[in-house]
Design a protein around this motif. Structure first.
Motif, PDB file in Angstrom:
ATOM      1  N   GLU A   1      46.624  28.273  34.592  1.00  0.00           N
ATOM      2  CA  GLU A   1      45.511  28.378  33.639  1.00  0.00           C
ATOM      3  C   GLU A   1      44.429  29.318  34.150  1.00  0.00           C
ATOM      4  OE1 GLU A   1      45.885  23.813  32.020  1.00  0.00           O
ATOM      5  OE2 GLU A   1      43.871  24.595  32.339  1.00  0.00           O
ATOM      6  N   LEU A   2      44.190  29.262  35.461  1.00  0.00           N
ATOM      7  CA  LEU A   2      43.171  30.141  36.036  1.00  0.00           C
ATOM      8  C   LEU A   2      43.527  31.609  35.798  1.00  0.00           C
ATOM      9  CD1 LEU A   2      40.653  30.738  37.706  1.00  0.00           C
ATOM     10  CD2 LEU A   2      42.002  30.426  39.769  1.00  0.00           C
ATOM     11  N   LEU A   3      44.817  31.941  35.990  1.00  0.00           N
ATOM     12  CA  LEU A   3      45.259  33.319  35.769  1.00  0.00           C
ATOM     13  C   LEU A   3      45.039  33.751  34.327  1.00  0.00           C
ATOM     14  CD1 LEU A   3      48.603  34.080  37.653  1.00  0.00           C
ATOM     15  CD2 LEU A   3      46.365  35.157  37.929  1.00  0.00           C
ATOM     16  N   GLU A   4      45.392  32.860  33.404  1.00  0.00           N
ATOM     17  CA  GLU A   4      45.227  33.194  31.978  1.00  0.00           C
ATOM     18  C   GLU A   4      43.764  33.421  31.635  1.00  0.00           C
ATOM     19  OE1 GLU A   4      47.054  29.989  29.799  1.00  0.00           O
ATOM     20  OE2 GLU A   4      48.898  30.204  30.985  1.00  0.00           O
ATOM     21  N   VAL A   5      42.934  32.445  32.063  1.00  0.00           N
ATOM     22  CA  VAL A   5      41.497  32.535  31.793  1.00  0.00           C
ATOM     23  C   VAL A   5      40.928  33.829  32.376  1.00  0.00           C
ATOM     24  CG1 VAL A   5      39.283  31.516  32.498  1.00  0.00           C
ATOM     25  CG2 VAL A   5      41.092  30.056  31.585  1.00  0.00           C
ATOM     26  N   ALA A   6      41.346  34.126  33.618  1.00  0.00           N
ATOM     27  CA  ALA A   6      40.812  35.304  34.304  1.00  0.00           C
ATOM     28  C   ALA A   6      41.156  36.584  33.553  1.00  0.00           C
ATOM     29  CB  ALA A   6      41.368  35.363  35.726  1.00  0.00           C
TER      30      ALA A   6
ATOM     31  N   LYS B   1      35.203  40.698  28.810  1.00  0.00           N
ATOM     32  CA  LYS B   1      33.843  40.854  29.336  1.00  0.00           C
ATOM     33  C   LYS B   1      33.736  41.921  30.418  1.00  0.00           C
ATOM     34  CE  LYS B   1      31.672  37.717  26.961  1.00  0.00           C
ATOM     35  NZ  LYS B   1      30.447  38.017  26.183  1.00  0.00           N
ATOM     36  N   GLY B   2      34.886  42.303  30.981  1.00  0.00           N
ATOM     37  CA  GLY B   2      34.869  43.319  32.025  1.00  0.00           C
ATOM     38  C   GLY B   2      34.283  42.855  33.346  1.00  0.00           C
ATOM     39  N   ILE B   3      34.189  41.538  33.539  1.00  0.00           N
ATOM     40  CA  ILE B   3      33.699  41.052  34.834  1.00  0.00           C
ATOM     41  C   ILE B   3      34.757  40.164  35.483  1.00  0.00           C
ATOM     42  CG2 ILE B   3      31.249  41.128  34.236  1.00  0.00           C
ATOM     43  CD1 ILE B   3      31.386  38.100  33.758  1.00  0.00           C
ATOM     44  N   GLU B   4      34.560  39.883  36.770  1.00  0.00           N
ATOM     45  CA  GLU B   4      35.491  39.015  37.470  1.00  0.00           C
ATOM     46  C   GLU B   4      35.297  37.576  37.008  1.00  0.00           C
ATOM     47  OE1 GLU B   4      33.528  41.153  38.991  1.00  0.00           O
ATOM     48  OE2 GLU B   4      34.803  42.527  40.153  1.00  0.00           O
ATOM     49  N   ALA B   5      36.407  36.836  36.983  1.00  0.00           N
ATOM     50  CA  ALA B   5      36.351  35.469  36.481  1.00  0.00           C
ATOM     51  C   ALA B   5      35.906  34.487  37.554  1.00  0.00           C
ATOM     52  CB  ALA B   5      37.720  35.054  35.943  1.00  0.00           C
ATOM     53  N   ILE B   6      36.248  34.759  38.810  1.00  0.00           N
ATOM     54  CA  ILE B   6      36.033  33.724  39.824  1.00  0.00           C
ATOM     55  C   ILE B   6      35.731  34.319  41.198  1.00  0.00           C
ATOM     56  CG2 ILE B   6      38.479  33.531  40.463  1.00  0.00           C
ATOM     57  CD1 ILE B   6      37.991  30.415  40.513  1.00  0.00           C
ATOM     58  N   GLY B   7      35.042  33.541  41.988  1.00  0.00           N
ATOM     59  CA  GLY B   7      34.769  33.923  43.370  1.00  0.00           C
ATOM     60  C   GLY B   7      34.645  32.661  44.206  1.00  0.00           C
ATOM     61  N   TRP B   8      34.784  32.804  45.529  1.00  0.00           N
ATOM     62  CA  TRP B   8      34.657  31.650  46.432  1.00  0.00           C
ATOM     63  C   TRP B   8      33.573  31.927  47.462  1.00  0.00           C
ATOM     64  CZ3 TRP B   8      39.244  32.731  44.072  1.00  0.00           C
ATOM     65  CH2 TRP B   8      39.989  31.669  43.564  1.00  0.00           C
TER      66      TRP B   8
ATOM     67  N   GLU C   1      38.963  38.687  54.072  1.00  0.00           N
ATOM     68  CA  GLU C   1      38.028  39.643  53.489  1.00  0.00           C
ATOM     69  C   GLU C   1      38.513  41.072  53.717  1.00  0.00           C
ATOM     70  OE1 GLU C   1      34.000  38.813  54.438  1.00  0.00           O
ATOM     71  OE2 GLU C   1      33.235  40.505  53.264  1.00  0.00           O
ATOM     72  N   GLU C   2      38.955  41.320  54.953  1.00  0.00           N
ATOM     73  CA  GLU C   2      39.428  42.657  55.300  1.00  0.00           C
ATOM     74  C   GLU C   2      40.633  43.044  54.448  1.00  0.00           C
ATOM     75  OE1 GLU C   2      40.317  42.908  59.467  1.00  0.00           O
ATOM     76  OE2 GLU C   2      41.304  44.854  59.166  1.00  0.00           O
ATOM     77  N   GLN C   3      41.582  42.115  54.316  1.00  0.00           N
ATOM     78  CA  GLN C   3      42.793  42.413  53.552  1.00  0.00           C
ATOM     79  C   GLN C   3      42.481  42.602  52.069  1.00  0.00           C
ATOM     80  OE1 GLN C   3      45.585  43.126  55.074  1.00  0.00           O
ATOM     81  NE2 GLN C   3      44.678  42.603  57.037  1.00  0.00           N
ATOM     82  N   ILE C   4      41.520  41.846  51.569  1.00  0.00           N
ATOM     83  CA  ILE C   4      41.138  41.993  50.164  1.00  0.00           C
ATOM     84  C   ILE C   4      40.512  43.363  49.945  1.00  0.00           C
ATOM     85  CG2 ILE C   4      39.537  41.158  48.396  1.00  0.00           C
ATOM     86  CD1 ILE C   4      40.067  38.301  49.602  1.00  0.00           C
TER      87      ILE C   4
ATOM     88  N   TYR D   1      42.696  38.920  43.468  1.00  0.00           N
ATOM     89  CA  TYR D   1      41.740  39.931  43.913  1.00  0.00           C
ATOM     90  C   TYR D   1      42.179  41.339  43.529  1.00  0.00           C
ATOM     91  CZ  TYR D   1      38.952  36.527  46.457  1.00  0.00           C
ATOM     92  OH  TYR D   1      38.122  35.495  46.771  1.00  0.00           O
ATOM     93  N   ASN D   2      43.471  41.638  43.732  1.00  0.00           N
ATOM     94  CA  ASN D   2      43.921  43.000  43.482  1.00  0.00           C
ATOM     95  C   ASN D   2      43.880  43.376  42.004  1.00  0.00           C
ATOM     96  OD1 ASN D   2      44.259  43.340  46.177  1.00  0.00           O
ATOM     97  ND2 ASN D   2      46.495  43.013  46.167  1.00  0.00           N
ATOM     98  N   ASN D   3      43.910  42.381  41.120  1.00  0.00           N
ATOM     99  CA  ASN D   3      43.826  42.672  39.686  1.00  0.00           C
ATOM    100  C   ASN D   3      42.394  42.660  39.169  1.00  0.00           C
ATOM    101  OD1 ASN D   3      46.520  43.101  38.885  1.00  0.00           O
ATOM    102  ND2 ASN D   3      46.907  40.905  39.150  1.00  0.00           N
ATOM    103  N   GLY D   4      41.442  42.424  40.078  1.00  0.00           N
ATOM    104  CA  GLY D   4      40.048  42.396  39.633  1.00  0.00           C
ATOM    105  C   GLY D   4      39.684  41.100  38.926  1.00  0.00           C
ATOM    106  N   TYR D   5      40.480  40.050  39.133  1.00  0.00           N
ATOM    107  CA  TYR D   5      40.147  38.761  38.518  1.00  0.00           C
ATOM    108  C   TYR D   5      39.158  37.972  39.390  1.00  0.00           C
ATOM    109  CZ  TYR D   5      44.279  39.595  35.631  1.00  0.00           C
ATOM    110  OH  TYR D   5      45.191  40.140  34.784  1.00  0.00           O
ATOM    111  N   ALA D   6      39.163  38.297  40.667  1.00  0.00           N
ATOM    112  CA  ALA D   6      38.266  37.604  41.589  1.00  0.00           C
ATOM    113  C   ALA D   6      37.525  38.640  42.410  1.00  0.00           C
ATOM    114  CB  ALA D   6      39.065  36.687  42.514  1.00  0.00           C
TER     115      ALA D   6
END
Lengths: 279, 445
Positions: free
Chosen positions: B206-211, B218-225, B419-422, B267-272
């Motif tokens: 569901e998170l993937l779909e929502v993102a 909206k053109g913004i990221e859906a989630i962050g930690w 963080e580095e890998q992202i 992260y790589n898809n810009g969802y986070a």
């Protein structure tokens, strides 16, 4: 031709000032930003894009920051620690720099090298051992715990030794001919001649004392023995920070340092412009 | 000449003394410490306590406690400190033994942790302190074992939330009582979700779909930690995979790769996105630059919902459910039997259903007892506080940070590596390898 030169002069002056003003702005920007931020609301401070000025200056931030910790007491403690440790650091730096630069005694080079070697030990490594020493001396919650460990500084000794070494031998020998004692020579000739270097050391030490955080925290448990930087962490929690209050408290905290700078400005500039003495 | 030499030697000797004091410590162990006993006596004290208290509560009460002062070091500030002070004042005024608990704020967590480490080395630890277990692994031998106190003189240990009981038994004995506990929850922009016809995601899928919807619309990221290492630990467990133990990484396998793949995909898809210099997403979500984020439940007060409504949901789950518990426990170091008993009285008071409810409602932390959650007072409070509802729904499956030597460094290493890998937009296998190496470099050296 003189008219042309005049115009050139004016252009040069304008350019010079433009560059100076730009430089001044760059230097002042963080301070200005701190003061502006201290007057914003939490929403304004984190707004993106950032707002330059608060719509209504929140002077209440200062009142709130001020009462979050016993700042008057913290100020007093910080001033006491700063004054005594600076006096101490100057006394030890001047005496030892004089010994290293002017006097001859067995093992001088070795001792000096040992001093320099201690510069290689990171401060973090000394914290625990110094702390244990302080506890054994039962100095927890005392001013001397914050002052004594910072009454000497190898870097300052090294710096001052270099300055003292530049004073020509002829002055020392002349003083000796006049039966001047070493101590008198040091106080009457060496110190006044290196006033600017000594002032620089004092300023560096004052700033260092004013900003020191971990050591005063470690050696005090009594709320009334804490220093001003310890008051700043009161606005941070695990989940976020009240930046507007941190900024207000920071402004309160740096004001005395800025005032000290304004008073000592003359000496700092002297230090830069003072011409060397020929042998 | 002689005098001059003498002066010079004296000067340098003074110098040497004041600059080198740091090196002169030789830890004279034969000296009596302020606490009067050596750490090895801790267990014997606890044992002797148990010997005299085997008959249960009544004996302890009759035993009597001499009036004394208990030092309690904490890292609470602002309204949390006010509430802690209020509770402590109440205890000091009302306890029948003349016990005075003296509160000392030692800065933020990081500062308190440094302070405890230094005092452990000097053997001058306070009677009580707030602490995360992974701060304590280096000197866990100095902790007072609370098993006997809990067995003989505690009102129902089973009422304490299970995750907290486990956490306080990580060293193989009961090392503390839970105090200011929080958990990670999902804060989301409800207005934005409603507008897009979305509801808070409950599963990884569901998170993937929502993102995807949020990114497209909206053109913004859906989630962050806020806490990458915490995210990684929770997601591994949610995917039925191990995290770390004393021997190293437990996620160098199929399940681990799957988890890392899911994370890097976000992260790589810009969802986070990473939090970066903002440090906490509370500012970012306040400016509506992210649709949701996972952070401490106490962070709600730092979110400014101006022109939008804040929603709070439990963390997403996959094959299993897991949510990070955060916040410290209170541990005991006092070496004196009387002080131990006195300190225990205070701990019983702080963890009582009444105190923990009052504490939770005033500070945004969570009650540590199930009965407190179920109390009418707290239920009424929950009706007005969505964060506590989300937090409560997770209380059955809390996980805590591992606590053994090196586990704290591992946490930092995982955050930095991720963080580095992202930032490198690395693929899953590269990231997994880097993470395994970072963990094993610390634990297997």
């Amino acid at each position: 031709m003189s008219k042309k030169r005049k115009i050139m002069n004016i252009i040069a002056t304008v350019l010079k000032y433009a560059i100076l003003i730009l430089g001044a702005l760059f230097t002042l920007m963080p301070f200005l930003w701190m003061i502006i931020s201290s007057l914003k609301t939490p929403a304004e401070i984190t707004a993106i894009p950032p707002k330059l000025l608060p719509s209504v200056p929140q002077w209440s931030n200062y009142a709130e920051a001020w009462k979050a910790a016993p700042f008057p007491r913290y100020f007093l403690n910080t001033i006491i620690v700063t004054i005594f440790s600076t006096i101490g650091v100057l006394a030890t730096a001047i005496l030892s720099a004089f010994a290293f630069s002017r006097l001859n005694f067995p093992g001088k080079k070795l001792v000096f090298s040992l001093f320099l070697a201690t510069l290689m030990i990171p401060g973090e490594m000394l914290i625990i051992t110094n702390f244990i020493t302080i506890t054994k001396l039962k100095w927890i919650d005392t001013y001397q715990a914050m002052i004594v460990p910072y009454m000497s500084n190898v870097f300052y000794i090294y710096l001052l030794t270099q300055f003292f070494s530049q004073v020509p031998d002829s002055l020392y020998l002349a003083a000796k001919v006049d039966k001047c004692s070493d101590f008198k020579f040091m106080m009457k000739i060496m110190v006044p001649m290196n006033k600017s270097a000594i002032t620089t050391i004092a300023i560096l030490n004052i700033i260092g004392c004013w900003n020191s955080f971990l050591w005063p925290l470690l050696v005090t448990n009594d709320r009334n023995m804490r220093v001003i930087s310890n008051g700043l962490v009161r606005f941070q929690t695990e989940a976020g920070s009240d930046y507007q209050l941190i900024m207000a408290a920071s402004t309160i905290m740096v004001m005395p340092i800025i005032i000290v700078y304004l008073f000592l400005r003359k000496y700092i500039i002297e230090g830069v412009t003072q011409s060397g003495l020929k042998s | 000449m002689k005098l001059k030499k003498g002066l010079a030697v004296a000067l340098t000797a003074t110098m040497a003394f004041s600059t080198l004091t740091g090196c002169s410590n030789n830890g004279s162990n034969n000296e009596t410490t302020t606490n009067g006993t050596t750490p090895s006596e801790t267990t014997s004290v606890a044992e002797s306590t148990s010997a005299t208290e085997t008959t249960g509560n009544a004996v302890v009460a009759d035993n009597g406690i001499e009036p004394c002062t208990i030092e309690f070091w904490h890292a609470m500030s602002n309204k949390q400190e006010e509430e802690l002070t209020a509770l402590t004042d109440k205890f000091n005024a009302e306890n029948e033994y003349g016990i005075t608990v003296n509160l000392t704020n030692q800065g933020a967590y990081k500062d308190l942790s440094s302070k405890l480490t230094a005092n452990a080395a000097a053997d001058t630890l306070p009677d009580l302190a707030q602490a995360y277990n992974n701060w304590l692994s280096a000197y866990s031998d100095k902790l007072v074992h609370l098993d006997d106190f809990v067995a003989n003189d505690f009102d129902n240990w089973d009422d304490i939330v299970a995750g907290y009981r486990d956490e306080n038994s990580q060293f193989g004995f009961i090392s503390g009582v839970p105090f200011n506990k929080s958990t990670y929850v999902l804060f989301y922009n409800k207005t934005m979700f409603d507008e897009l016809g979305l509801s808070a995601p409950l599963t990884w899928d569901e998170l993937l779909e929502v993102a995807k919807v949020i990114k497209d619309e909206k053109g913004i990221e859906a989630i962050g930690w806020d806490d990458l290492a915490g995210m990684f630990q929770a997601m591994l467990v949610q995917n039925g995979c191990g995290y770390i133990d004393e021997t190293g990484a437990l996620f160098d396998n199929e399940k681990g790769l799957e988890t890392v793949e899911y994370i890097m995909n976000l992260y790589n898809n810009g969802y986070a996105r990473l939090v970066g210099e903002d440090k906490y997403f509370s500012n970012v979500i306040s400016n509506q630059l992210i649709a949701s984020y996972v952070g401490s439940s106490t962070g709600a007060s730092y979110i400014t919902a101006d022109g939008w409504e804040l929603g709070v949901a439990p963390l997403v789950s996959n094959t299993e459910m897991a949510a990070n518990a955060a916040g410290t426990n209170i541990v005991m170091f006092s070496q004196d039997t009387n002080k131990q008993k006195a300190a225990w009285e205070y701990l019983k008071f702080l963890t009582s259903a009444e105190s923990t409810t009052e504490w939770a409602m005033a500070t945004g932390y969570l009650p540590v007892r199930t009965s407190a959650y179920e109390s009418e007072t707290y239920q009424t409070f929950m009706a007005t506080d969505p964060t506590s509802v989300a937090a409560y729904s997770q209380s059955a499956y809390f996980i805590s940070q591992p606590a053994f030597e090196g586990s704290y460094d591992v946490m930092t290493a995982i955050s930095n590596t991720l963080e580095e890998q992202i930032l490198n937009e690395a693929d899953a296998q590269t990231t997994l390898d880097a993470l395994v190496k970072a963990v094993n470099d610390i634990l297997q050296k």
